[in-house]
Scaffold this motif. Structure first.
Motif, PDB file in Angstrom:
ATOM      1  N   ASP A 129       7.856  20.371  -4.998  1.00  5.60           N
ATOM      2  CA  ASP A 129       8.451  21.461  -4.187  1.00  5.60           C
ATOM      3  C   ASP A 129       8.149  21.670  -2.709  1.00  5.60           C
ATOM      4  O   ASP A 129       8.471  22.430  -1.921  1.00  5.60           O
ATOM      5  N   LYS A 130       7.013  20.728  -2.165  1.00  4.71           N
ATOM      6  CA  LYS A 130       6.286  20.852  -0.945  1.00  4.71           C
ATOM      7  C   LYS A 130       7.355  20.153   0.155  1.00  4.71           C
ATOM      8  O   LYS A 130       7.878  19.187  -0.276  1.00  4.71           O
ATOM      9  N   TYR A 131       7.552  20.919   1.129  1.00  2.85           N
ATOM     10  CA  TYR A 131       8.459  20.386   2.303  1.00  2.85           C
ATOM     11  C   TYR A 131       7.634  18.860   2.679  1.00  2.85           C
ATOM     12  O   TYR A 131       6.542  18.974   2.844  1.00  2.85           O
ATOM     13  N   GLY A 132       8.600  17.826   2.732  1.00  3.80           N
ATOM     14  CA  GLY A 132       8.070  16.532   3.210  1.00  3.80           C
ATOM     15  C   GLY A 132       7.797  15.663   1.914  1.00  3.80           C
ATOM     16  O   GLY A 132       7.450  14.790   2.342  1.00  3.80           O
ATOM     17  N   PHE A 133       7.851  15.982   0.857  1.00  5.04           N
ATOM     18  CA  PHE A 133       7.725  15.325  -0.441  1.00  5.04           C
ATOM     19  C   PHE A 133       8.708  14.089  -0.416  1.00  5.04           C
ATOM     20  O   PHE A 133       8.375  13.100  -0.462  1.00  5.04           O
ATOM     21  N   GLY A 134       9.844  14.609   0.058  1.00  9.19           N
ATOM     22  CA  GLY A 134      11.075  13.527  -0.036  1.00  9.19           C
ATOM     23  C   GLY A 134      10.871  12.450   1.233  1.00  9.19           C
ATOM     24  O   GLY A 134      10.987  11.275   0.891  1.00  9.19           O
ATOM     25  N   LEU A 152       2.132  12.533   6.413  1.00 12.25           N
ATOM     26  CA  LEU A 152       1.121  13.068   5.404  1.00 12.25           C
ATOM     27  C   LEU A 152       0.894  14.623   5.566  1.00 12.25           C
ATOM     28  O   LEU A 152       0.608  15.437   4.752  1.00 12.25           O
ATOM     29  N   TYR A 153       0.878  14.784   6.987  1.00  6.63           N
ATOM     30  CA  TYR A 153       0.560  16.419   7.217  1.00  6.63           C
ATOM     31  C   TYR A 153       1.403  17.217   6.563  1.00  6.63           C
ATOM     32  O   TYR A 153       0.881  18.453   6.417  1.00  6.63           O
ATOM     33  N   HIS A 154       2.644  16.912   6.300  1.00  5.84           N
ATOM     34  CA  HIS A 154       3.400  17.922   5.413  1.00  5.84           C
ATOM     35  C   HIS A 154       2.782  18.363   4.288  1.00  5.84           C
ATOM     36  O   HIS A 154       2.967  19.495   3.968  1.00  5.84           O
ATOM     37  N   ILE A 155       2.062  17.588   3.471  1.00  6.41           N
ATOM     38  CA  ILE A 155       1.487  17.897   2.235  1.00  6.41           C
ATOM     39  C   ILE A 155      -0.108  17.838   2.392  1.00  6.41           C
ATOM     40  O   ILE A 155      -0.613  17.962   1.269  1.00  6.41           O
ATOM     41  N   ALA A 156      -0.640  18.075   3.782  1.00  5.17           N
ATOM     42  CA  ALA A 156      -1.819  18.083   3.689  1.00  5.17           C
ATOM     43  C   ALA A 156      -2.425  19.331   4.230  1.00  5.17           C
ATOM     44  O   ALA A 156      -3.409  19.346   4.806  1.00  5.17           O
ATOM     45  N   ASP A 157      -1.643  20.312   4.216  1.00  4.11           N
ATOM     46  CA  ASP A 157      -1.713  21.752   4.690  1.00  4.11           C
ATOM     47  C   ASP A 157      -2.318  21.771   6.463  1.00  4.11           C
ATOM     48  O   ASP A 157      -3.272  22.316   6.674  1.00  4.11           O
ATOM     49  N   MET A 187       0.796  -1.050   0.082  1.00  2.00           N
ATOM     50  CA  MET A 187      -0.013   0.132   0.009  1.00  2.00           C
ATOM     51  C   MET A 187       1.000   1.250  -0.036  1.00  2.00           C
ATOM     52  O   MET A 187       0.680   2.210  -0.509  1.00  2.00           O
ATOM     53  N   ALA A 188       1.938   1.266   0.822  1.00  2.00           N
ATOM     54  CA  ALA A 188       2.997   2.492   0.801  1.00  2.00           C
ATOM     55  C   ALA A 188       3.380   2.579  -0.695  1.00  2.00           C
ATOM     56  O   ALA A 188       3.326   3.726  -1.109  1.00  2.00           O
ATOM     57  N   LEU A 189       3.891   1.674  -1.372  1.00  7.50           N
ATOM     58  CA  LEU A 189       4.076   1.665  -2.967  1.00  7.50           C
ATOM     59  C   LEU A 189       3.026   2.166  -3.622  1.00  7.50           C
ATOM     60  O   LEU A 189       3.428   3.051  -4.542  1.00  7.50           O
ATOM     61  N   ARG A 190       1.836   1.763  -3.542  1.00  6.70           N
ATOM     62  CA  ARG A 190       0.784   2.120  -4.203  1.00  6.70           C
ATOM     63  C   ARG A 190       0.405   3.770  -3.887  1.00  6.70           C
ATOM     64  O   ARG A 190       0.244   4.595  -4.937  1.00  6.70           O
ATOM     65  N   LEU A 191       0.574   4.181  -2.961  1.00  7.06           N
ATOM     66  CA  LEU A 191       0.420   5.569  -2.413  1.00  7.06           C
ATOM     67  C   LEU A 191       1.453   6.423  -3.054  1.00  7.06           C
ATOM     68  O   LEU A 191       1.115   7.529  -3.425  1.00  7.06           O
ATOM     69  N   ARG A 192       2.753   5.886  -3.097  1.00  3.87           N
ATOM     70  CA  ARG A 192       3.707   6.761  -3.773  1.00  3.87           C
ATOM     71  C   ARG A 192       3.423   6.903  -5.026  1.00  3.87           C
ATOM     72  O   ARG A 192       3.680   8.179  -5.679  1.00  3.87           O
ATOM     73  N   GLN A 193       3.124   6.045  -5.912  1.00  2.00           N
ATOM     74  CA  GLN A 193       2.954   5.911  -7.029  1.00  2.00           C
ATOM     75  C   GLN A 193       1.740   6.769  -7.529  1.00  2.00           C
ATOM     76  O   GLN A 193       1.686   7.403  -8.441  1.00  2.00           O
ATOM     77  N   TYR A 194       0.730   6.559  -6.887  1.00  2.00           N
ATOM     78  CA  TYR A 194      -0.680   7.037  -6.943  1.00  2.00           C
ATOM     79  C   TYR A 194      -0.708   8.624  -6.963  1.00  2.00           C
ATOM     80  O   TYR A 194      -1.331   9.431  -7.615  1.00  2.00           O
ATOM     81  N   LEU A 243       7.802  11.471   2.217  1.00  2.00           N
ATOM     82  CA  LEU A 243       6.540  10.736   1.701  1.00  2.00           C
ATOM     83  C   LEU A 243       7.318   9.672   0.677  1.00  2.00           C
ATOM     84  O   LEU A 243       6.713   8.394   0.816  1.00  2.00           O
ATOM     85  N   ASP A 244       8.136  10.064   0.031  1.00  2.00           N
ATOM     86  CA  ASP A 244       8.296   9.333  -1.179  1.00  2.00           C
ATOM     87  C   ASP A 244       9.410   8.344  -0.687  1.00  2.00           C
ATOM     88  O   ASP A 244       9.668   7.148  -1.427  1.00  2.00           O
ATOM     89  N   SER A 245      10.086   8.296   0.505  1.00  2.00           N
ATOM     90  CA  SER A 245      10.807   7.100   1.083  1.00  2.00           C
ATOM     91  C   SER A 245      10.040   6.332   1.919  1.00  2.00           C
ATOM     92  O   SER A 245      10.569   5.400   2.587  1.00  2.00           O
TER      93      SER A 245
END
Length: 381
Positions: A261-266, A281-286, A243-250, A268-270
């Motif tokens: 360019d959002k802080y926290g993207f990296g 997720l809060y990093h890119i969930a405002d 599911m983590a792999l799917r979330l990263r791809q999706y 989440l991507d790892s």
């Protein structure tokens, strides 16, 4: 321990199925078939409708050829993948903050011709959209002659991500706008809410926040996780990684241009597990921090305010929304007068296939329940 039990279950399944079909049939009828377990508060409302819903009092026989929880999920996904395509009518809504959500309608022409036709509002899975729920949508349309609309969340399906923000659990503010649009379009139609997997979390959050002002006459949640802060670390390790792999791809790969360019993207991507992804997720969930994210989106914080009839369906062998989540929250069914839990030992995650043909038991229960609620609504008004 969970992996060992899975291995034992699969061993019993294959040995009996392949080499001892007579014993397999005996084992299936004696140990696998079961009556649903019901948890609810005894009161005049529940004592009227629950005894009258026959499916709740009949034996559930899981899919004969794949009752194991992993095999059942595979069978469910196989059925969905190769099910007949249906023609959704898409509608895009722009939110005040610049975000984009959608509505996928099925049977819209019926609602336009008959304005009092019931509308079932469906909230989809964590990386899903209307296309992933074709069998359920088709069955509801067929049995209830209802209009079905799937509320598409930001970044899902074919929607463009017009604001650099993602929330896997969805937003009740967006949902309120979607429901408002539906209500304005069909003011005379009774609305019924259906949440599936992650969609059930959004549904519960909306029901709790809106309380007596809820737009739904009744609601149903399939395979909810209850307290999402506790639930995600408990997901079966294999499913958690997948599911983590799917979330990263999706989300991250598909919307990389606007999100990178959002802080926290990296971070989440790892993420290697769904818990790592969700917890950051809060990093890119405002949201400024993790606590504020869970405070605003965890359904468990508002579940005590649910006022409309709500049926919840869980399976004890669910590898995603595990039985510990359910057991810790059984007390809510003593406190909420119109909420009932239907629990099965087998059914896996949102699958609930039954019999020789792998027909969906949960789809039939959805239709039975909403049909009965509409009857009671007509009788009372």
């Amino acid at each position: 321990m969970g992996i060992e039990m899975d291995s034992l279950d699969l061993l019993v399944y294959f040995v009996l199925f392949l080499y001892f079909p007579g014993l397999y049939l005996f084992y299936y009828l004696k140990e696998i078939s079961e009556y649903p377990s019901l948890h609810y508060q005894s009161n005049p409302w529940n004592d009227v409708w629950i005894p009258s819903l026959a499916r709740l009092h009949r034996v559930y026989r899981p899919f004969f050829f794949a009752y194991n929880r992993h095999l059942m999920i595979f069978a469910y996904l196989w059925k969905e993948r190769f099910s007949r395509r249906i023609a959704f009518q898409e509608e895009i809504l722009q939110m005040k903050d610049g975000g984009t959500v959608g509505l996928s309608w099925y049977g819209l022409e019926n609602a336009e011709a008959f304005p009092e036709t019931p509308i079932v509002v469906v909230l989809h899975t964590i990386t899903g959209d209307a296309e992933d729920l074709r069998l359920t949508v088709s069955r509801i349309r067929e049995r209830l002659n209802a209009t079905v609309v799937v509320c598409i969340r930001r970044g899902h399906g074919n929607l463009p991500l017009t604001k650099p923000s993602i929330n896997t659990m969805g937003s009740t503010l967006d949902l309120q706008e979607q429901i408002k649009h539906i209500r304005n379009k069909f003011p005379k139609a009774p609305l019924l809410g259906l949440g599936i997997s992650a969609g059930s979390g959004l549904l519960a959050r909306y029901l709790g926040e809106s309380g007596k002002k809820c737009a739904f006459s009744a609601a149903m949640a399939i395979s909810p996780a209850y307290d999402i802060e506790k639930a995600f670390p408990r997901v079966h390790p294999t499913y958690s990684r997948l599911m983590a792999l799917r979330l990263r791809q999706y989300f991250l790969k598909r919307h990389e241009t606007i999100l990178k360019d959002k802080y926290g993207f990296g971070i989440l991507d790892s993420a290697k597990t769904i818990h790592e992804f969700q917890d950051n997720l809060y990093h890119i969930a405002d949201h400024p921090d993790r606590n504020s994210y869970y405070r605003d989106h965890n359904p468990i914080h508002v579940i005590g305010e649910v006022d409309v009839p709500l049926l919840i369906l869980n399976a004890e062998d669910d590898p995603v929304c595990v039985k510990e989540n359910v057991e810790e929250n059984l007390h809510w069914f003593d406190r909420l007068p119109k909420t009932i839990l239907v629990k099965l030992k087998r059914g896996s995650h949102i699958a609930f296939l039954e019999g020789l043909s792998a027909k969906s038991w949960s789809d039939e229960l959805i239709c039975d329940y909403f049909e009965r609620m509409l009857e009671l609504f007509d009788e009372r008004f």
